[in-house]
Write an enzyme that holds these catalytic residues in place. Sequence first.
Site, PDB file in Angstrom:
ATOM      1  N   THR A   1      -7.379   5.997  10.295  1.00  0.00           N
ATOM      2  CA  THR A   1      -7.287   4.952   9.287  1.00  0.00           C
ATOM      3  C   THR A   1      -8.580   4.142   9.364  1.00  0.00           C
ATOM      4  O   THR A   1      -9.432   4.425  10.216  1.00  0.00           O
ATOM      5  CB  THR A   1      -6.028   4.079   9.510  1.00  0.00           C
ATOM      6  OG1 THR A   1      -5.972   3.078   8.495  1.00  0.00           O
ATOM      7  CG2 THR A   1      -6.028   3.419  10.873  1.00  0.00           C
TER       8      THR A   1
ATOM      9  N   ASP B   1      -0.097   4.471   0.078  1.00  0.00           N
ATOM     10  CA  ASP B   1      -0.755   5.687   0.579  1.00  0.00           C
ATOM     11  C   ASP B   1       0.197   6.612   1.329  1.00  0.00           C
ATOM     12  O   ASP B   1       0.112   7.828   1.220  1.00  0.00           O
ATOM     13  CB  ASP B   1      -1.885   5.324   1.563  1.00  0.00           C
ATOM     14  CG  ASP B   1      -3.059   4.656   0.882  1.00  0.00           C
ATOM     15  OD1 ASP B   1      -3.099   4.637  -0.361  1.00  0.00           O
ATOM     16  OD2 ASP B   1      -3.927   4.137   1.601  1.00  0.00           O
TER      17      ASP B   1
ATOM     18  N   ASN C   1       0.846  -1.192   0.000  1.00  0.00           N
ATOM     19  CA  ASN C   1       0.000   0.000   0.000  1.00  0.00           C
ATOM     20  C   ASN C   1       0.890   1.254   0.000  1.00  0.00           C
ATOM     21  O   ASN C   1       1.713   1.440   0.902  1.00  0.00           O
ATOM     22  CB  ASN C   1      -0.896  -0.050   1.248  1.00  0.00           C
ATOM     23  CG  ASN C   1      -1.845   1.129   1.321  1.00  0.00           C
ATOM     24  OD1 ASN C   1      -1.442   2.265   1.113  1.00  0.00           O
ATOM     25  ND2 ASN C   1      -3.092   0.873   1.627  1.00  0.00           N
TER      26      ASN C   1
ATOM     27  N   GLU D   1      -8.676   0.622  -2.931  1.00  0.00           N
ATOM     28  CA  GLU D   1      -9.566   0.601  -1.760  1.00  0.00           C
ATOM     29  C   GLU D   1     -10.395   1.872  -1.806  1.00  0.00           C
ATOM     30  O   GLU D   1      -9.844   2.953  -2.046  1.00  0.00           O
ATOM     31  CB  GLU D   1      -8.752   0.604  -0.465  1.00  0.00           C
ATOM     32  CG  GLU D   1      -7.911  -0.621  -0.257  1.00  0.00           C
ATOM     33  CD  GLU D   1      -6.955  -0.426   0.915  1.00  0.00           C
ATOM     34  OE1 GLU D   1      -6.907   0.660   1.510  1.00  0.00           O
ATOM     35  OE2 GLU D   1      -6.245  -1.383   1.213  1.00  0.00           O
TER      36      GLU D   1
ATOM     37  N   ARG E   1      -6.622  12.726   1.604  1.00  0.00           N
ATOM     38  CA  ARG E   1      -5.499  13.053   2.497  1.00  0.00           C
ATOM     39  C   ARG E   1      -4.165  12.483   2.028  1.00  0.00           C
ATOM     40  O   ARG E   1      -3.131  12.934   2.461  1.00  0.00           O
ATOM     41  CB  ARG E   1      -5.797  12.602   3.933  1.00  0.00           C
ATOM     42  CG  ARG E   1      -5.785  11.107   4.113  1.00  0.00           C
ATOM     43  CD  ARG E   1      -5.982  10.724   5.553  1.00  0.00           C
ATOM     44  NE  ARG E   1      -7.345  10.965   5.980  1.00  0.00           N
ATOM     45  CZ  ARG E   1      -7.918  10.286   6.983  1.00  0.00           C
ATOM     46  NH1 ARG E   1      -7.232   9.383   7.644  1.00  0.00           N
ATOM     47  NH2 ARG E   1      -9.158  10.521   7.330  1.00  0.00           N
TER      48      ARG E   1
ATOM     49  N   HIS F   1      -4.312  -4.814   7.551  1.00  0.00           N
ATOM     50  CA  HIS F   1      -4.459  -3.677   8.475  1.00  0.00           C
ATOM     51  C   HIS F   1      -3.642  -3.878   9.733  1.00  0.00           C
ATOM     52  O   HIS F   1      -3.832  -4.858  10.452  1.00  0.00           O
ATOM     53  CB  HIS F   1      -5.919  -3.410   8.863  1.00  0.00           C
ATOM     54  CG  HIS F   1      -6.124  -1.947   9.139  1.00  0.00           C
ATOM     55  ND1 HIS F   1      -5.699  -1.364  10.295  1.00  0.00           N
ATOM     56  CD2 HIS F   1      -6.608  -0.946   8.374  1.00  0.00           C
ATOM     57  CE1 HIS F   1      -5.950  -0.065  10.254  1.00  0.00           C
ATOM     58  NE2 HIS F   1      -6.495   0.211   9.085  1.00  0.00           N
TER      59      HIS F   1
ATOM     60  N   GLU G   1     -11.626  -9.320   2.425  1.00  0.00           N
ATOM     61  CA  GLU G   1     -10.368  -8.985   3.098  1.00  0.00           C
ATOM     62  C   GLU G   1     -10.694  -8.878   4.582  1.00  0.00           C
ATOM     63  O   GLU G   1     -11.520  -8.059   4.996  1.00  0.00           O
ATOM     64  CB  GLU G   1      -9.777  -7.668   2.571  1.00  0.00           C
ATOM     65  CG  GLU G   1      -8.481  -7.324   3.311  1.00  0.00           C
ATOM     66  CD  GLU G   1      -7.627  -6.263   2.642  1.00  0.00           C
ATOM     67  OE1 GLU G   1      -7.642  -6.144   1.407  1.00  0.00           O
ATOM     68  OE2 GLU G   1      -6.920  -5.557   3.390  1.00  0.00           O
TER      69      GLU G   1
END
Length: 247
Positions: A103, A13, A11, A73, A53, A198, A158
Amino acid sequence: MSKSRIRLGVNLDHIAFIKKSRDTRYPNLSDAVHISENAGADLITIHLREDRRHIQESDAYEIRKCAKVVNLEMANTFEMIKFAMDLKPDYVCLVPEKREEKTTEGGLNVVNINAADQKFLKNNIENLKSLNIKVSLFINPDIQDIEQSKLLGADIVELHTGTYANTFGTDAEEKEYEKLKIAAKYADEIGLVVNAGHGLNYENIGRICKIQNLNELNIGHSIIADAVFIGLKDAIGKIIRIINNCD
Ligand code: PXP
Protein backbone atom coordinates in the site's frame (compact mmCIF):
# COMPACT_ATOMS: atom_id res chain seq x y z
CA MET A 1 -11.31 26.31 9.96
CA SER A 2 -14.50 26.23 12.02
CA LYS A 3 -15.22 22.88 13.63
CA SER A 4 -17.92 20.80 11.98
CA ARG A 5 -18.16 17.05 11.51
CA ILE A 6 -15.08 15.61 9.87
CA ARG A 7 -16.03 14.36 6.41
CA LEU A 8 -15.55 10.72 5.58
CA GLY A 9 -14.21 9.44 2.29
CA VAL A 10 -14.82 5.72 1.93
CA ASN A 11 -12.16 4.01 -0.13
CA LEU A 12 -13.62 1.19 -2.26
CA ASP A 13 -10.32 -0.27 -3.53
CA HIS A 14 -10.66 -3.45 -1.52
CA ILE A 15 -14.11 -4.18 -2.91
CA ALA A 16 -12.66 -3.74 -6.40
CA PHE A 17 -9.83 -6.07 -5.34
CA ILE A 18 -12.31 -8.91 -4.71
CA LYS A 19 -13.85 -8.29 -8.14
CA LYS A 20 -10.44 -8.16 -9.86
CA SER A 21 -9.17 -11.31 -8.11
CA ARG A 22 -11.59 -13.42 -10.23
CA ASP A 23 -12.50 -10.93 -12.96
CA THR A 24 -16.15 -11.32 -12.01
CA ARG A 25 -18.94 -8.78 -12.36
CA TYR A 26 -19.54 -8.86 -8.61
CA PRO A 27 -19.19 -7.24 -6.14
CA ASN A 28 -20.97 -4.48 -8.01
CA LEU A 29 -19.23 -1.15 -7.45
CA SER A 30 -22.32 0.98 -8.08
CA ASP A 31 -24.02 -0.92 -5.25
CA ALA A 32 -20.97 -0.23 -3.09
CA VAL A 33 -21.25 3.48 -3.88
CA HIS A 34 -24.95 3.63 -3.03
CA ILE A 35 -24.55 1.70 0.21
CA SER A 36 -21.60 3.90 1.23
CA GLU A 37 -23.45 7.12 0.46
CA ASN A 38 -26.64 5.95 2.19
CA ALA A 39 -24.56 5.05 5.23
CA GLY A 40 -23.22 8.61 5.40
CA ALA A 41 -20.02 8.64 3.32
CA ASP A 42 -19.37 12.17 2.09
CA LEU A 43 -17.31 11.00 -0.84
CA ILE A 44 -16.01 7.91 -2.57
CA THR A 45 -12.27 7.46 -2.83
CA ILE A 46 -10.53 5.17 -5.32
CA HIS A 47 -6.88 4.59 -6.18
CA LEU A 48 -6.13 3.62 -9.77
CA ARG A 49 -2.70 2.04 -9.39
CA GLU A 50 -0.14 1.57 -12.12
CA ASP A 51 -0.43 -2.24 -11.79
CA ARG A 52 -4.28 -2.11 -11.71
CA ARG A 53 -4.33 -4.45 -8.74
CA HIS A 54 -7.78 -3.35 -7.62
CA ILE A 55 -9.67 -0.48 -9.31
CA GLN A 56 -9.72 -0.69 -13.14
CA GLU A 57 -10.38 2.21 -15.53
CA SER A 58 -13.87 0.82 -16.21
CA ASP A 59 -14.57 0.74 -12.43
CA ALA A 60 -13.49 4.36 -12.16
CA TYR A 61 -15.87 5.45 -14.96
CA GLU A 62 -18.72 3.43 -13.40
CA ILE A 63 -18.08 5.06 -10.02
CA ARG A 64 -17.79 8.53 -11.55
CA LYS A 65 -21.23 8.05 -13.13
CA CYS A 66 -23.05 7.15 -9.95
CA ALA A 67 -21.12 8.71 -7.04
CA LYS A 68 -21.99 12.19 -5.85
CA VAL A 69 -18.38 13.12 -5.02
CA VAL A 70 -15.28 11.26 -6.24
CA ASN A 71 -11.72 11.51 -5.00
CA LEU A 72 -9.17 9.84 -7.28
CA GLU A 73 -5.85 8.90 -5.72
CA MET A 74 -3.12 8.46 -8.29
CA ALA A 75 0.56 8.76 -9.10
CA ASN A 76 1.90 11.93 -10.67
CA THR A 77 2.54 10.50 -14.15
CA PHE A 78 1.60 11.55 -17.69
CA GLU A 79 -0.67 8.52 -18.03
CA MET A 80 -2.58 9.20 -14.84
CA ILE A 81 -2.92 12.95 -15.40
CA LYS A 82 -4.40 12.23 -18.84
CA PHE A 83 -6.80 9.72 -17.28
CA ALA A 84 -7.86 12.13 -14.53
CA MET A 85 -8.48 14.93 -17.01
CA ASP A 86 -10.84 12.61 -18.85
CA LEU A 87 -12.55 11.15 -15.75
CA LYS A 88 -12.95 14.56 -14.11
CA PRO A 89 -13.22 13.51 -10.48
CA ASP A 90 -14.06 16.21 -7.94
CA TYR A 91 -10.70 15.70 -6.24
CA VAL A 92 -7.36 14.25 -7.21
CA CYS A 93 -4.97 13.20 -4.48
CA LEU A 94 -1.44 12.76 -5.79
CA VAL A 95 0.37 9.92 -4.04
CA PRO A 96 3.76 8.27 -4.40
CA GLU A 97 3.58 4.84 -5.92
CA LYS A 98 5.93 1.87 -6.00
CA ARG A 99 4.94 -1.38 -7.65
CA GLU A 100 6.46 -3.55 -4.92
CA GLU A 101 4.65 -1.88 -2.01
CA LYS A 102 1.51 -3.44 -0.52
CA THR A 103 0.00 0.00 0.00
CA THR A 104 1.15 3.64 -0.14
CA GLU A 105 3.99 3.52 2.35
CA GLY A 106 5.06 7.14 2.66
CA GLY A 107 4.12 10.65 1.66
CA LEU A 108 4.85 12.26 -1.68
CA ASN A 109 8.36 13.65 -1.95
CA VAL A 110 7.78 17.34 -2.65
CA VAL A 111 10.93 18.84 -1.13
CA ASN A 112 13.92 16.78 -2.27
CA ILE A 113 13.11 16.71 -5.95
CA ASN A 114 14.94 18.36 -8.81
CA ALA A 115 13.69 21.48 -10.59
CA ALA A 116 12.32 19.52 -13.57
CA ASP A 117 10.24 17.23 -11.33
CA GLN A 118 9.00 20.22 -9.37
CA LYS A 119 7.93 21.93 -12.59
CA PHE A 120 6.21 18.75 -13.77
CA LEU A 121 4.30 18.47 -10.48
CA LYS A 122 3.36 22.17 -10.47
CA ASN A 123 2.15 22.04 -14.09
CA ASN A 124 0.07 18.95 -13.41
CA ILE A 125 -1.54 20.60 -10.39
CA GLU A 126 -2.34 23.66 -12.54
CA ASN A 127 -3.77 21.56 -15.37
CA LEU A 128 -6.04 19.61 -13.01
CA LYS A 129 -7.17 22.80 -11.29
CA SER A 130 -7.99 24.36 -14.66
CA LEU A 131 -10.71 21.69 -14.98
CA ASN A 132 -12.10 22.58 -11.54
CA ILE A 133 -10.56 19.49 -9.98
CA LYS A 134 -9.35 20.23 -6.46
CA VAL A 135 -5.84 18.90 -5.92
CA SER A 136 -4.54 17.29 -2.78
CA LEU A 137 -1.00 16.12 -2.05
CA PHE A 138 -0.55 13.07 0.18
CA ILE A 139 2.39 14.08 2.36
CA ASN A 140 4.07 13.14 5.60
CA PRO A 141 3.12 15.39 8.54
CA ASP A 142 6.14 17.63 8.05
CA ILE A 143 6.26 21.45 8.04
CA GLN A 144 8.58 21.70 5.03
CA ASP A 145 6.37 19.37 3.00
CA ILE A 146 3.34 21.50 3.90
CA GLU A 147 5.05 24.74 2.91
CA GLN A 148 6.21 23.23 -0.37
CA SER A 149 2.69 21.88 -1.11
CA LYS A 150 1.33 25.39 -0.73
CA LEU A 151 4.03 26.82 -3.04
CA LEU A 152 3.24 24.16 -5.64
CA GLY A 153 -0.38 25.31 -5.73
CA ALA A 154 -2.14 22.44 -3.94
CA ASP A 155 -5.57 23.21 -2.48
CA ILE A 156 -5.39 20.42 0.06
CA VAL A 157 -2.86 18.29 1.90
CA GLU A 158 -3.71 14.80 3.05
CA LEU A 159 -1.53 13.93 6.01
CA HIS A 160 -0.23 10.36 6.00
CA THR A 161 -1.40 8.73 9.24
CA GLY A 162 0.34 5.41 8.48
CA THR A 163 3.25 5.84 10.89
CA TYR A 164 0.87 6.92 13.67
CA ALA A 165 -1.29 3.85 12.93
CA ASN A 166 1.71 1.52 12.91
CA THR A 167 3.00 2.87 16.21
CA PHE A 168 -0.43 3.03 17.89
CA GLY A 169 -0.23 1.49 21.36
CA THR A 170 3.58 1.70 21.48
CA ASP A 171 5.96 4.21 23.08
CA ALA A 172 6.37 5.92 19.72
CA GLU A 173 2.64 6.71 19.31
CA GLU A 174 2.73 10.05 21.15
CA LYS A 175 5.51 11.47 18.99
CA GLU A 176 3.71 10.52 15.79
CA TYR A 177 0.42 11.90 17.10
CA GLU A 178 2.07 15.23 18.00
CA LYS A 179 3.54 15.48 14.48
CA LEU A 180 0.04 15.12 13.01
CA LYS A 181 -1.42 17.69 15.41
CA ILE A 182 1.28 20.28 14.67
CA ALA A 183 1.14 19.62 10.92
CA ALA A 184 -2.67 19.92 10.78
CA LYS A 185 -2.62 23.21 12.68
CA TYR A 186 0.13 24.69 10.51
CA ALA A 187 -1.43 23.62 7.22
CA ASP A 188 -4.78 25.08 8.27
CA GLU A 189 -3.08 28.35 9.34
CA ILE A 190 -1.46 28.82 5.94
CA GLY A 191 -4.77 28.28 4.17
CA LEU A 192 -4.64 24.67 3.08
CA VAL A 193 -7.57 22.29 3.57
CA VAL A 194 -6.33 19.45 5.77
CA ASN A 195 -7.29 15.82 5.22
CA ALA A 196 -5.74 12.70 6.69
CA GLY A 197 -5.75 9.01 6.09
CA HIS A 198 -4.03 5.65 5.91
CA GLY A 199 -4.19 2.79 8.36
CA LEU A 200 -7.03 4.31 10.37
CA ASN A 201 -9.30 1.87 12.16
CA TYR A 202 -11.87 1.67 14.95
CA GLU A 203 -9.16 1.71 17.63
CA ASN A 204 -6.77 4.39 16.46
CA ILE A 205 -9.23 6.88 14.93
CA GLY A 206 -10.49 8.33 18.23
CA ARG A 207 -7.42 10.48 18.86
CA ILE A 208 -7.29 11.59 15.23
CA CYS A 209 -10.85 12.95 15.45
CA LYS A 210 -9.75 15.16 18.35
CA ILE A 211 -7.29 17.00 16.14
CA GLN A 212 -8.74 20.40 15.29
CA ASN A 213 -8.35 21.61 11.71
CA LEU A 214 -9.18 18.30 10.04
CA ASN A 215 -11.61 18.46 7.13
CA GLU A 216 -11.75 14.85 6.01
CA LEU A 217 -10.53 11.32 6.67
CA ASN A 218 -10.11 8.74 3.93
CA ILE A 219 -10.52 5.19 5.15
CA GLY A 220 -10.67 1.91 3.25
CA HIS A 221 -9.07 -1.28 4.45
CA SER A 222 -10.44 -1.41 7.99
CA ILE A 223 -14.01 -0.55 6.92
CA ILE A 224 -14.09 -3.21 4.22
CA ALA A 225 -12.45 -5.76 6.57
CA ASP A 226 -15.11 -5.08 9.21
CA ALA A 227 -17.90 -5.18 6.62
CA VAL A 228 -16.95 -8.81 5.94
CA PHE A 229 -17.83 -9.80 9.50
CA ILE A 230 -20.83 -7.51 9.82
CA GLY A 231 -22.22 -9.02 6.62
CA LEU A 232 -21.02 -12.64 6.78
CA LYS A 233 -24.00 -13.97 8.75
CA ASP A 234 -26.53 -12.46 6.32
CA ALA A 235 -24.54 -13.62 3.28
CA ILE A 236 -24.51 -17.23 4.52
CA GLY A 237 -28.21 -17.02 5.48
CA LYS A 238 -29.06 -15.75 1.99
CA ILE A 239 -27.36 -18.67 0.24
CA ILE A 240 -28.88 -21.22 2.65
CA ARG A 241 -32.37 -19.83 1.90
CA ILE A 242 -31.73 -20.29 -1.83
CA ILE A 243 -30.41 -23.85 -1.31
CA ASN A 244 -33.40 -24.74 0.86
CA ASN A 245 -35.93 -23.38 -1.64
CA CYS A 246 -34.40 -24.76 -4.81
CA ASP A 247 -37.01 -27.42 -5.64
N1 PXP B 1 -5.45 7.98 1.74
C1 PXP B 1 -4.53 7.68 0.79
C2 PXP B 1 -3.87 8.80 0.08
C3 PXP B 1 -4.23 6.35 0.47
O1 PXP B 1 -3.30 6.07 -0.46
C4 PXP B 1 -4.94 5.32 1.13
C5 PXP B 1 -4.69 3.89 0.73
O2 PXP B 1 -5.11 3.68 -0.59
C6 PXP B 1 -5.90 5.68 2.09
C7 PXP B 1 -6.13 7.01 2.39
C8 PXP B 1 -6.73 4.66 2.81
O3 PXP B 1 -5.92 3.85 3.59
P1 PXP B 1 -6.53 2.58 4.31
O4 PXP B 1 -6.98 1.63 3.24
O5 PXP B 1 -5.38 2.06 5.11
O6 PXP B 1 -7.68 3.05 5.15
